[in-house]
Design an enzyme around this catalytic site. Structure first.
Site, short mmCIF file in Angstrom:
data_model
loop_
_atom_site.label_atom_id
_atom_site.label_comp_id
_atom_site.label_asym_id
_atom_site.label_seq_id
_atom_site.Cartn_x
_atom_site.Cartn_y
_atom_site.Cartn_z
CB SER A 101 -0.92 -0.01 1.24
OG SER A 101 -1.67 -1.20 1.28
CG HIS A 106 1.53 15.60 -3.33
ND1 HIS A 106 2.74 15.17 -3.82
CD2 HIS A 106 0.67 14.57 -3.50
CE1 HIS A 106 2.61 13.93 -4.28
NE2 HIS A 106 1.36 13.54 -4.10
CB CYS A 129 -4.54 -3.98 0.47
SG CYS A 129 -4.16 -2.97 -0.97
#
Length: 253
Positions: A101, A106, A129
């Site tokens: 995963s 950002h 997951c």
């Protein structure tokens, strides 16, 4: 919470997208540049990496790889590949799920000279997951940033099976993202949900209720400003927040 007993291949994918906006009043060009530089130093790739690795620890995952980058003139990005588990023997059966995963962040500092407002946006994406859900980290993420407006999207895809072979398209109880946020935090925000339950899609957006003007002035003392100017700044800040929260231009052309 008791773990749900699963059988066979678990390919449930849980994706959390988390966007944070911090708004500031910076009147002069110098103040605007200084604000951006301040934000850029406060939320550089080193600190963002620390936040994400703490988040990874909270969900019980293992860091496999870290990629980070600071940008010119401003902004930073961090991407972490994580592992959640692997093939687990259970008698004659192999229980398995996807174990790779990622977590990414950002930043987007920017300012608008005409409005004298500067905005800092953080985008965090967590994809997991199997049994792990990233929702447990929401209070930590909200407290890690100065959050005026927050928008969150959570979606569960794929399916797994219980021990009787019945397909499960959701392996945990959720009616709203708000279920995973402390009430003390929710009390500080106006909050709206838009959920599509049939598709396991959950959307929540939050806007700060109370504005302490001093917290939104950069290198300016609130008591140095005439009451009329204070009111004008407050109105500009609130309008900016409402438009970001609403996702449309309400006051501006």
């Amino acid at each position: 919470m008791d773990k749900l007993k699963l059988y066979g291949f678990n390919n449930l994918t849980k994706a959390l997208s988390f966007n944070i906006y911090d708004v500031c009043y910076a009147k002069t060009a110098r103040e605007q540049r200084d604000y951006i530089a301040y934000i850029d130093s406060q939320y550089n790739s080193e600190r963002l990496t620390k936040i994400l690795t703490d988040l990874t620890d909270m969900i019980g995952a293992k860091v496999l790889n870290i990629a980070k980058q600071d940008y010119e003139p401003q902004g930073a990005s961090v991407a972490i590949l994580i592992a959640e588990g692997s093939m687990t023997p259970a008698g004659r059966t192999q229980l398995a799920h996807l174990d790779k995963s990622h977590v990414t962040v950002h930043t987007y500092p920017e300012y608008h000279p005409e409005t004298c407002l500067a905005t800092f946006r953080v985008d965090i994406d967590v994809a997991t997951c199997g049994e792990i859900t990233p929702l447990s980290t929401l209070d930590y993420l909200i407290s890690s940033f100065d959050s005026d407006i927050i928008t969150m999207d959570y979606r569960v895809r794929g399916f797994t099976r219980d021990v009787n072979g019945k397909k499960l398209f959701l392996d945990h109880t959720i009616t709203s993202i708000q279920d995973y946020i402390a009430q003390e935090t929710l009390n500080r925000y106006d909050t709206v949900d838009i959920n599509v339950y049939d598709s396991n899609i959950f959307h929540t957006k939050m806007m700060i209720k109370e504005i302490d003007l001093q917290n939104y002035l950069f290198k300016t003392d609130v008591y140095e400003l005439p009451p009329k100017v204070r009111l004008e700044i407050m109105n500009n800040l609130r309008r900016e927040m409402i438009e970001i929260f609403s996702g449309r231009n309400i006051y501006s052309n």
